[in-house]
Design a protein around this motif. Structure first.
Motif, PDB file in Angstrom:
ATOM      1  N   GLY A  34      21.960  43.676  13.181  1.00 31.48           N
ATOM      2  CA  GLY A  34      21.919  44.601  12.174  1.00 31.48           C
ATOM      3  C   GLY A  34      23.551  44.744  11.283  1.00 31.48           C
ATOM      4  O   GLY A  34      23.855  45.421  10.289  1.00 31.48           O
ATOM      5  N   GLN A  35      24.737  44.838  12.530  1.00 25.55           N
ATOM      6  CA  GLN A  35      26.256  45.056  12.113  1.00 25.55           C
ATOM      7  C   GLN A  35      26.477  44.296  11.182  1.00 25.55           C
ATOM      8  O   GLN A  35      27.367  44.558  10.252  1.00 25.55           O
ATOM      9  N   ILE A  36      26.184  43.293  11.465  1.00 22.67           N
ATOM     10  CA  ILE A  36      26.660  42.326  10.320  1.00 22.67           C
ATOM     11  C   ILE A  36      25.756  41.422   9.351  1.00 22.67           C
ATOM     12  O   ILE A  36      26.587  41.539   8.183  1.00 22.67           O
ATOM     13  N   ASP A  37      24.277  42.237   9.311  1.00 26.00           N
ATOM     14  CA  ASP A  37      24.000  41.885   8.335  1.00 26.00           C
ATOM     15  C   ASP A  37      22.827  43.217   8.142  1.00 26.00           C
ATOM     16  O   ASP A  37      21.364  43.356   8.505  1.00 26.00           O
ATOM     17  N   ALA A  38      23.683  43.977   7.239  1.00 27.51           N
ATOM     18  CA  ALA A  38      22.760  45.532   7.697  1.00 27.51           C
ATOM     19  C   ALA A  38      21.574  45.687   6.340  1.00 27.51           C
ATOM     20  O   ALA A  38      20.781  46.303   6.653  1.00 27.51           O
ATOM     21  N   GLN A  39      22.202  44.342   5.401  1.00 28.81           N
ATOM     22  CA  GLN A  39      21.345  44.652   4.366  1.00 28.81           C
ATOM     23  C   GLN A  39      20.046  43.872   4.132  1.00 28.81           C
ATOM     24  O   GLN A  39      19.303  43.787   3.463  1.00 28.81           O
ATOM     25  N   ALA A  68      24.457  36.473  11.805  1.00 25.96           N
ATOM     26  CA  ALA A  68      22.935  37.116  11.761  1.00 25.96           C
ATOM     27  C   ALA A  68      21.860  36.698  12.133  1.00 25.96           C
ATOM     28  O   ALA A  68      20.530  37.540  13.157  1.00 25.96           O
ATOM     29  N   GLU A 113      20.493  45.052  17.557  1.00 23.41           N
ATOM     30  CA  GLU A 113      21.084  45.614  16.794  1.00 23.41           C
ATOM     31  C   GLU A 113      23.032  45.171  16.105  1.00 23.41           C
ATOM     32  O   GLU A 113      23.468  45.995  15.466  1.00 23.41           O
ATOM     33  N   LYS A 114      23.231  43.798  17.394  1.00 19.37           N
ATOM     34  CA  LYS A 114      24.092  43.159  17.039  1.00 19.37           C
ATOM     35  C   LYS A 114      23.736  42.403  15.618  1.00 19.37           C
ATOM     36  O   LYS A 114      24.688  42.274  14.591  1.00 19.37           O
ATOM     37  N   SER A 135      16.272  44.720   9.099  1.00 19.39           N
ATOM     38  CA  SER A 135      16.277  46.023   9.772  1.00 19.39           C
ATOM     39  C   SER A 135      15.056  46.585  10.105  1.00 19.39           C
ATOM     40  O   SER A 135      14.771  47.118  10.278  1.00 19.39           O
ATOM     41  N   SER A 156      19.345  45.584  21.970  1.00 20.25           N
ATOM     42  CA  SER A 156      21.055  45.714  21.998  1.00 20.25           C
ATOM     43  C   SER A 156      21.551  44.063  20.380  1.00 20.25           C
ATOM     44  O   SER A 156      22.769  44.281  20.059  1.00 20.25           O
ATOM     45  N   LEU A 214      15.069  45.570  13.937  1.00 21.49           N
ATOM     46  CA  LEU A 214      15.378  46.368  15.042  1.00 21.49           C
ATOM     47  C   LEU A 214      14.626  48.109  15.063  1.00 21.49           C
ATOM     48  O   LEU A 214      14.397  48.511  16.096  1.00 21.49           O
TER      49      LEU A 214
END
Length: 703
Positions: A450-455, A423, A447-448, A460, A444, A463
């Protein structure tokens, strides 16, 4: 602790033999070669005598091949077997030998050596019966004219009859210990614990042969199943190629050995060493992890894995594999880990408070300390340069990041500055994309991440900002196209409040100010953009145009000259520079007459016309020629090309046969001759130049 030493050697004939095997495959081409030490080490022989009982035992003929690691010994003479104590030694593996200062063994002389490598001693021997043991047994030293399977002889030395008395009394232990072991692993010293099984004392030392600690059968059973082909021979051939630095050849041979014996952890570790030599660290990590899964107590694979993790900058993973109960880590690797960990900690502290120069310094120090393949550290350098408004340097550093294949779960779970390592790479790349004006790519990429480490809070927040900035820029562009320039300025300003260091948004807003006739504000926004990105062409153009509107001719000429060097074929820039130069001369009170931009090469026929032409402000290039000379004809054609390329320069031609007065006044004796004048003064003379030389001079004086 044993350091990774040199591999055991094989022979070129074996390499060729196994290379032609249909199951041998080459891996990907190498990235670079690294000298990282060898997966295995050479051995020493020991003194061994034969007891009377050993020399009187009868032999039984067998056609089965034997393996030292499976507890089988083959030879051309008898081998006596007696009972011994149970052993409780250490865990050691086939194919990976403890370090030694000796050179790796090579092909020796003598009948025994010839038989061993031709397959007679292993496959066709009519000697002692092979005996398979459960893994806790020993066999006495063979007769002196027998070369047992395994790695027992030192470099270049093959035991011959009568040589045993000259050997040291120190014993070598072949795979001693409680577990099952692979072929040829040697431990120094004679401290062998109690062993179950059978053995014989001979001379001043003892050798214990244990079964390989692998899943899926012993070397003997494997060799029988593969039609007599011994994976140890393949492995030794791979070791020889590794020792020579032929990592791709070594990799092919290790692959072949693994095909013959897939559950041998040492072969996997050797393969990891070859992959490391090829610069394929991600593959090497995966191979070491396979070796550790095959045998969780295999300390050499753990140590190699720790070294790889240090190079990848993953100190927690490195520490987990370096400190294994029952093993002593290498002191050099320990120091390397401590240094990398120290600089990484300082780098993280500086990043937390925004001290980006310290981040840059400590990150570079961590790379120099040993984390030379850490994508995250290289990306940290990119982030620091970006925060220091060194965008071009950041972009160059981005291209120097090591190329790695996707890493396994253990690597992807590692954290860097509080976020998952993968991330973090995307986190910084999204910022670079945004700074370079590639807004959709930035969205984009964020967003990738964020998908890997949304926390993660930083991911965050980035993004959210990237999405808002991209919307503000898109709204500003739409308003600009609709000629609603005031509203467009406000939209770009909304984006700049979220990203105050975005040169693209400053340049876009400068275009709005220009359209509104607010040229001072346009120059100011261009200056902000150029402080972030000094060679930003659009910002230079808009600042030059705004300065022209403000009649700041000197500033306008300076910018246009920079643009002329960067865009030599751009006629609009050339014409703008020409007009700015004329305006500057007028503002300084110089007389300007008959100055025009572009046109054709002017032919001069009289001396007064010539003097007037070269006295005009600006640069004049004069071609002295004759109509009959072939080289002059070729250069005349090229001069027409230069006239269109450099429209701000005046190009003249003089036929010296038709105008001898000009030739005499200018002392022209050879054609073609070119002379360059600046405001009536000659600054350059070139006789019979090539096209490249002429254009280089014209380009130089055009600025």
């Amino acid at each position: 602790m044993s350091h990774p030493g040199k591999p055991e050697v094989g022979f070129d004939a074996l390499s060729d033999r196994f290379r032609e095997s249909p199951s041998c495959e080459f891996d990907k081409p190498d990235f670079r070669e690294l000298d990282l030490g060898s997966p295995v080490s050479p051995l020493r022989t020991r003194q061994s005598g034969l007891t009377a009982a050993a020399t009187t035992t009868t032999t039984t003929t067998t056609t089965s091949s034997s393996s030292s690691s499976s507890g089988s010994v083959s030879g051309r003479n008898a081998l006596n077997v007696v009972a011994r104590r149970p052993d409780s030694g250490t865990n050691h593996h086939s194919g990976e030998l403890s370090g030694s200062s000796d050179n790796s063994p090579t092909a020796g002389s003598g009948k025994a050596a010839r038989n061993f490598y031709s397959g007679q001693a292993r496959s066709d021997s009519a000697s002692t019966p092979h005996t398979n043991y459960s893994g806790q047994s020993s066999v006495n030293s063979p007769p002196l004219n027998v070369l047992p399977s395994g790695n027992i002889c030192p470099s270049g030395r093959i035991l011959k009859t009568g040589m045993a008395a000259n050997r040291s009394s120190r014993s070598d232990v072949l795979g001693s210990g409680m577990g099952n072991y692979g072929h040829g692993s040697i431990m120094r010293g004679g401290g062998i614990g109690p062993m179950k099984g059978m053995g014989v004392g001979g001379g001043g030392g003892e050798a214990a042969i244990a079964s390989p600690r692998v899943v899926g059968g012993s070397g003997e059973s494997v060799r029988r199943a593969m039609g007599g082909l011994d994976p140890e021979e393949v492995k030794r051939a791979g070791n020889e190629q590794y020792r020579r630095g032929n990592f791709q050849e070594a990799l092919m041979l290790y692959d072949r050995a693994i095909t013959l014996w897939p559950s041998n952890a040492a072969y996997r570790s050797n393969r990891a060493a070859a992959l490391t030599g090829l610069g394929r660290l991600a593959d090497a990590v995966r191979e070491c992890e396979v070796a550790v899964n095959l045998d969780p107590k295999y300390w050499r694979a753990h140590q190699r894995l720790a070294s790889l993790f240090i190079r990848l900058g993953q100190v927690e993973n490195a520490r987990r594999h370096m400190y294994i109960p029952g093993s002593q880590p290498d002191s050099n690797e320990q120091h390397k880990l401590q240094a990398v960990e120290k600089h990484l900690s300082r780098c993280a502290d500086a990043r937390r408070v925004g001290e980006w120069k310290t981040v840059l310094r400590e990150g570079d120090a961590a790379i120099a300390a040993g984390a030379d393949f850490s994508c995250q550290l290289f990306m940290c350098r990119v982030e620091a340069l970006l925060k220091l408004h060194q965008l071009e340097e950041a972009e160059l550093s981005l291209n120097k990041i090591p190329k790695l294949e996707p890493l396994g779960d253990s690597c992807s779970r590692a954290k860097f500055f509080g976020m998952l390592s993968e991330a973090y790479l995307l986190f910084v790349r999204a910022q670079i994309e945004m700074a370079l004006g590639r807004f959709e790519n930035a969205v984009s990429t964020a967003e990738k991440a964020g998908q890997i480490d949304a926390q993660n809070f930083e991911v965050s927040a980035l993004l959210k900002n990237v999405r808002l900035i991209t919307r503000a820029r898109a709204r500003g562009n739409d308003l600009f196209k609709s000629e609603r320039f005031t509203e467009a300025c406000m939209a770009y300003g909304d984006g700049l409040r979220l990203d105050p260091a975005n040169s693209v948004l400053y340049c876009n807003r400068a275009a709005c100010w220009f359209k509104l006739g607010q040229w001072e504000q346009s120059v100011e926004d261009c200056n902000r953009a150029l402080r972030i990105q000094p060679n930003y062409t659009k910002a230079l153009l808009r600042r030059a145009a705004s300065n022209s509107k403000l009649e700041k001719w000197e500033d306008a000429v300076r910018d246009y000259e920079v643009l002329r060097r960067e865009l030599p074929g751009d006629n609009e820039v050339a014409e703008s520079l020409f007009h700015a130069q004329v305006a500057l001369k007028k503002s300084l009170g110089e007389e300007v007459t008959n100055m025009k931009f572009g046109g054709e090469v002017e032919e001069v026929s009289g001396l007064e016309q010539f003097k007037a032409a070269i006295s005009l402000p600006g640069v004049s290039v004069v071609h002295f020629k004759t109509s009959s000379d072939s080289q002059c004809k070729q250069m005349s054609s090229f001069l027409d090309t230069l006239c269109s390329r450099y429209p701000s320069i005046s190009f003249l031609k003089v036929d010296v046969e038709e105008c001898p007065a000009i030739a005499s006044a200018e002392n022209v004796r050879i054609v073609p001759t070119f002379k360059i004048y600046k405001s009536g003064c000659r600054v350059k003379e070139i006789v019979c130049p090539s096209r490249d030389v002429l254009e280089h001079s014209v380009r130089h004086y055009s600025f």
